[in-house]
Design an enzyme around this catalytic site. Structure first.
Site, PDB file in Angstrom:
ATOM      1  N   GLN A  52       0.816  -1.220   0.000  1.00  0.00           N
ATOM      2  CA  GLN A  52       0.000   0.000   0.000  1.00  0.00           C
ATOM      3  C   GLN A  52       0.842   1.260   0.000  1.00  0.00           C
ATOM      4  OE1 GLN A  52      -2.612  -1.478   3.440  1.00  0.00           O
ATOM      5  NE2 GLN A  52      -3.979  -0.158   2.266  1.00  0.00           N
ATOM      6  N   CYS A 102     -10.464   0.159   3.935  1.00  0.00           N
ATOM      7  CA  CYS A 102      -9.075   0.022   3.495  1.00  0.00           C
ATOM      8  C   CYS A 102      -8.565   1.402   3.119  1.00  0.00           C
ATOM      9  CB  CYS A 102      -9.015  -0.919   2.285  1.00  0.00           C
ATOM     10  SG  CYS A 102      -7.353  -1.188   1.648  1.00  0.00           S
ATOM     11  N   LEU A 103      -7.357   1.732   3.570  1.00  0.00           N
ATOM     12  CA  LEU A 103      -6.796   3.054   3.256  1.00  0.00           C
ATOM     13  C   LEU A 103      -6.557   3.212   1.757  1.00  0.00           C
ATOM     14  CD1 LEU A 103      -4.312   3.501   6.241  1.00  0.00           C
ATOM     15  CD2 LEU A 103      -6.605   4.480   5.962  1.00  0.00           C
ATOM     16  N   HIS A 144      -7.046  -9.259   6.463  1.00  0.00           N
ATOM     17  CA  HIS A 144      -7.107  -8.163   5.491  1.00  0.00           C
ATOM     18  C   HIS A 144      -5.698  -7.750   5.052  1.00  0.00           C
ATOM     19  CE1 HIS A 144      -8.881  -4.206   4.011  1.00  0.00           C
ATOM     20  NE2 HIS A 144      -7.580  -3.963   4.019  1.00  0.00           N
ATOM     21  N   GLU A 145      -4.799  -7.571   6.040  1.00  0.00           N
ATOM     22  CA  GLU A 145      -3.439  -7.110   5.706  1.00  0.00           C
ATOM     23  C   GLU A 145      -2.651  -8.203   4.991  1.00  0.00           C
ATOM     24  OE1 GLU A 145      -3.083  -4.042   5.831  1.00  0.00           O
ATOM     25  OE2 GLU A 145      -4.822  -3.724   7.103  1.00  0.00           O
ATOM     26  N   HIS A 148      -3.288  -8.291   1.309  1.00  0.00           N
ATOM     27  CA  HIS A 148      -2.570  -7.286   0.512  1.00  0.00           C
ATOM     28  C   HIS A 148      -1.251  -7.850  -0.032  1.00  0.00           C
ATOM     29  CE1 HIS A 148      -4.876  -3.588   0.707  1.00  0.00           C
ATOM     30  NE2 HIS A 148      -5.010  -3.665   2.021  1.00  0.00           N
TER      31      HIS A 148
HETATM   32 NI    NI Z   1      -6.348  -2.529   3.133  1.00  0.00          NI
END
Ligand code: NI
Length: 177
Positions: A52, A102-103, A144-145, A148
């Site tokens: 990210q 999510c950012l 979630h992480e 990624h």
């Molecule tokens: Ni995220």
């Protein structure tokens, strides 16, 4: 430390499988982790994975903020935590829908099916091994992480697209608990 630019959905780095970190104790990794924590806090996020911030490496940071714990599920508040070269082991076949954002997908949130119980392993920036059981919000944020790092964004995990919307609208509708 510095605040890093966050890649948003549509950027190819978010769809790549990230590479293992060759030396978790390297000074540049320590610096990256510190910057990721500052970036996560600045954005009021609960987690941030290296892809990210345009670094295709297998590491993420997260926290379990006050008010996000699910006491009934046995998780508790956690401060900033880093996991480098993580592996997940699911300890339960059950999945529950968890509201998440999510950012890299600002302004939106959705209910996503997630395993209820897992163990994650990895190392920290000292090279010390991590082996932690997670339930509740803690388990959700780790899944979630981790996703990624495999180029998976939460919409790719969704089962019910009616449970997807803009934060403001969902809060107005009181649909997102
Ligand atoms: Ni995220």
């Amino acid at each position: 430390m510095s605040i890093l630019k966050i890649a948003r959905m549509g950027h190819p780095v978010l769809l790549q499988r990230a590479e293992p970190v060759p030396d978790p104790t390297a000074p540049e990794i320590r610096r990256l982790v510190a910057d990721m924590i500052e970036t996560m806090e600045d954005a009021s996020g609960a987690g941030l994975a290296a892809p990210q911030v345009h670094m295709s490496l297998r590491l993420f940071v997260f926290r379990v903020p006050p008010g996000r714990t699910t006491a009934a599920e046995g998780d508790g508040e956690m401060g900033n935590t880093v996991v480098i070269n993580p592996e997940l082991e699911f300890l339960d076949d059950d999945k529950v829908l968890r509201w998440e954002g999510c950012l890299s997908i600002p302004g939106l949130r959705a209910a996503v099916p997630r395993h209820t119980k897992l163990r994650y392993t990895g190392v920290d920036t000292e090279g010390a091994p991590i082996s932690t059981m997670a339930t509740g919000f803690h388990a959700g944020v780790v899944q979630h992480e981790y996703d990624h790092l495999d180029g998976i964004l939460y919409p790719m995990r969704m089962s019910d697209f009616s449970l997807f919307g803009f934060n403001e609208e969902l809060l107005r509708a009181k649909a997102a608990l």
